[in-house]
Scaffold this active site. Structure first.
Site, PDB file in Angstrom:
ATOM      1  N   HIS A 120       0.853  -1.199   0.000  1.00  0.00           N
ATOM      2  CA  HIS A 120       0.000   0.000   0.000  1.00  0.00           C
ATOM      3  C   HIS A 120       0.881   1.238   0.000  1.00  0.00           C
ATOM      4  O   HIS A 120       2.059   1.204   0.384  1.00  0.00           O
ATOM      5  CB  HIS A 120      -0.930   0.014   1.217  1.00  0.00           C
ATOM      6  CG  HIS A 120      -0.229   0.271   2.529  1.00  0.00           C
ATOM      7  ND1 HIS A 120      -0.055   1.531   3.043  1.00  0.00           N
ATOM      8  CD2 HIS A 120       0.332  -0.582   3.424  1.00  0.00           C
ATOM      9  CE1 HIS A 120       0.592   1.449   4.206  1.00  0.00           C
ATOM     10  NE2 HIS A 120       0.838   0.183   4.455  1.00  0.00           N
ATOM     11  N   CYS A 121       0.297   2.354  -0.491  1.00  0.00           N
ATOM     12  CA  CYS A 121       0.972   3.654  -0.421  1.00  0.00           C
ATOM     13  C   CYS A 121       0.191   4.516   0.563  1.00  0.00           C
ATOM     14  O   CYS A 121      -0.483   3.989   1.459  1.00  0.00           O
ATOM     15  CB  CYS A 121       1.054   4.294  -1.802  1.00  0.00           C
ATOM     16  SG  CYS A 121      -0.554   4.540  -2.598  1.00  0.00           S
ATOM     17  N   VAL A 122       0.222   5.817   0.425  1.00  0.00           N
ATOM     18  CA  VAL A 122      -0.420   6.700   1.397  1.00  0.00           C
ATOM     19  C   VAL A 122      -1.940   6.554   1.373  1.00  0.00           C
ATOM     20  O   VAL A 122      -2.594   6.628   2.416  1.00  0.00           O
ATOM     21  CB  VAL A 122      -0.025   8.167   1.117  1.00  0.00           C
ATOM     22  CG1 VAL A 122      -0.747   9.113   2.087  1.00  0.00           C
ATOM     23  CG2 VAL A 122       1.475   8.334   1.257  1.00  0.00           C
ATOM     24  N   THR A 123      -2.516   6.315   0.192  1.00  0.00           N
ATOM     25  CA  THR A 123      -3.981   6.281   0.093  1.00  0.00           C
ATOM     26  C   THR A 123      -4.539   5.010  -0.542  1.00  0.00           C
ATOM     27  O   THR A 123      -5.738   4.790  -0.489  1.00  0.00           O
ATOM     28  CB  THR A 123      -4.482   7.477  -0.755  1.00  0.00           C
ATOM     29  OG1 THR A 123      -3.906   7.384  -2.072  1.00  0.00           O
ATOM     30  CG2 THR A 123      -4.089   8.804  -0.127  1.00  0.00           C
ATOM     31  N   ARG A 124      -3.682   4.154  -1.163  1.00  0.00           N
ATOM     32  CA  ARG A 124      -4.207   3.058  -1.979  1.00  0.00           C
ATOM     33  C   ARG A 124      -3.608   1.702  -1.622  1.00  0.00           C
ATOM     34  O   ARG A 124      -2.423   1.611  -1.284  1.00  0.00           O
ATOM     35  CB  ARG A 124      -3.923   3.339  -3.468  1.00  0.00           C
ATOM     36  CG  ARG A 124      -4.774   4.423  -4.072  1.00  0.00           C
ATOM     37  CD  ARG A 124      -4.185   4.898  -5.390  1.00  0.00           C
ATOM     38  NE  ARG A 124      -3.095   5.836  -5.170  1.00  0.00           N
ATOM     39  CZ  ARG A 124      -2.263   6.244  -6.117  1.00  0.00           C
ATOM     40  NH1 ARG A 124      -2.383   5.778  -7.339  1.00  0.00           N
ATOM     41  NH2 ARG A 124      -1.310   7.107  -5.845  1.00  0.00           N
TER      42      ARG A 124
END
EC number: 2.7.1.211
Length: 468
Positions: A26-30
């Site tokens: 995952h990244c910051v939002t996804r």
């Protein structure tokens, strides 16, 4: 984390079950998935979940927009639930690459090289924009610039210009670092290779044409073989090919040289071999190819400006879907290095705004509170240069907002190319994009910006109301 357990189960079920997941991170939002078979994803079921803000597929990865602060909790819940191991972003990229065809892999390679250096290029573009404001005549005082009237600011502007230009002056060093790293070599050798190609002892590439006319091009004489002693400032192709050669030479030597002698043999021989090949063959050939491509592109847009603007402005959104837009980042950099400006990047900036405008129209047109929130946040993101949430989360989902954005972008592309709008650098591809545009072109660019704000919004809103 139990509050997210049911939603996480529904997400896993909607993407085809845990058996369909090769890897996840995952990244910051996804949430980012490398899936075995994307056809098993039930997108309607996925997008209907309250926790999901949108989903899309790009570069072999399937991404689910969750939101900042929540995504890491959902991811941890999913890891515990499915038993999949936590993966790094690079591992996800490697797993996703197995789903790509040769063309997609080539495009991905370019993206992997240029995206890491993009912050330096964009920062340079923004600083050059500030310098343009300070030095551009007619912005504040008739036909005079700000520093002509306020001379005390002149040296400050000069320092800003120096800082801004550094990334472009030593561009091969940045590309060398990123490219050699991508090809599996020692990135420090990549930096040295890039800086070698712009060494001050070489004839500056920007003075090459004049030196040819005057017959003053310097040469090395290698036992009868004459090699042009020129640099490759602002050039993309020479360092890309040279970086690939360096990585392969280094890999070849690493497999054959004993560990005890690697420090003394591998790096020196790698640089020597690659350096000689670069100056004798790679540099001259790719320099000629790059200049021919640049001249051809300039000629096409010079003679058929309206058609070129209409096609590129209208199709840029489609290039983003395929990932091919990363290819044109290299073209923009080549144009800036060779001619001092790019006429392609301004259309990119307006295309991003068009996608944001269409998404914003959906916020006003829909009664679905979830879609309202997603449309608003993704529109803001697009206005600041990141269009994927708007495109994949809203516009492509309903189709007509995406088409409206393409039409608005095409009209604006036609208008600004006919008015010869150019950017001095690559900047933030959205509303702040005007900072990278030459001040003389601001008027036409702002009119193009008005087109991509009004046309996609009006068309999307009207169609949405008709469709109810």
């Amino acid at each position: 984390m139990s509050e997210y357990k049911q939603s996480t189960e529904q997400i896993v079920e909607a993407i085809g079950g845990k058996e369909n997941i090769s890897a996840a991170t995952h990244c910051v939002t996804r949430l980012r998935f490398a899936l075995k078979d994307e056809s098993k994803v039930n997108k309607n079921q996925l997008d209907s979940l309250d926790l999901v803000k949108g989903s899309f597929s790009t570069n072999g990865q399937f991404q689910v927009v969750i939101g900042q602060g929540t995504v890491d909790k959902v991811y941890n819940e999913m890891v515990e639930m499915t038993g999949i191991g936590q993966a790094s972003k690079q591992e996800i990229k490697d797993a996703a690459a197995q789903n790509l065809n040769p063309l997609q892999r080539a495009i991905k390679t370019l993206a992997d090289i240029f995206i890491p250096i993009l912050p330096a290029i964009v920062t340079a573009g923004l600083l050059m924009g500030i310098n343009n404001i300070l030095t551009g005549p007619g912005i504040f005082y008739g036909d005079q610039s700000f520093i002509d009237v306020h001379t005390a600011w002149k040296d400050l502007a000069d320092i800003i210009n120096l800082i801004a230009n550094t990334a472009f002056v030593f561009l091969p060093g940045l590309i060398g670092w990123s490219a050699v790293k991508r090809f599996g070599g020692n990135e420090l050798l990549g930096i040295v290779l890039g800086l070698m190609l712009v060494h001050p002892a070489l004839l500056n590439a920007w003075g090459y044409a004049e030196a040819v006319q005057e017959g003053t091009v310097p040469y090395w004489n290698l036992f009868g073989l004459e090699v042009q002693k020129i640099g490759y400032q602002g050039q993309v192709l020479p360092i890309l090919i040279a970086s690939y050669v360096l990585a392969k030479v280094e890999s070849f030597l690493n497999k054959r040289v004993p560990d005890a002698f690697k420090l003394l043999i591998v790096a020196p021989i790698t640089l020597l071999v690659t350096g000689f090949i670069s100056f004798i063959a790679i540099g001259p050939m790719t320099f000629a190819v790059a200049n021919a491509l640049t001249e051809g592109l300039v000629a096409i847009f010079g003679n058929f400006a309206a058609l070129g603007g209409l096609i590129y402005g209208g199709l840029y959104g489609l290039l983003v879907i395929t990932g091919m837009h990363h290819t044109f980042l290299a073209v923009d950099i080549q144009l800036i290095g060779a001619t001092g400006a790019t006429f392609l990047w301004p259309m990119l900036a307006l295309s991003n705004i068009a996608q944001g405008s269409a998404a914003l129209a959906m916020m006003f047109a829909t009664r679905d509170e979830k879609l309202k929130g997603l449309s608003f946040t993704s529109a803001i993101s697009a206005f600041l240069g990141i269009t994927e949430p708007a495109m994949f989360g809203v516009n492509l989902r309903f189709k007509y907002p995406f088409i409206a954005a393409l039409i608005g972008s095409a009209i604006a592309g036609l208008f600004i190319t006919m008015n010869k709008v150019k950017a001095s650098s690559i900047g933030v591809g959205g509303l702040p994009g005007f900072l990278s545009i030459f001040p003389d072109n601001w008027g036409a660019f702002f009119l193009g910006m008005a087109i991509v704000l009004i046309v996609p919004f009006a068309a999307t809103f009207t169609i949405a109301k008709v469709k109810k």
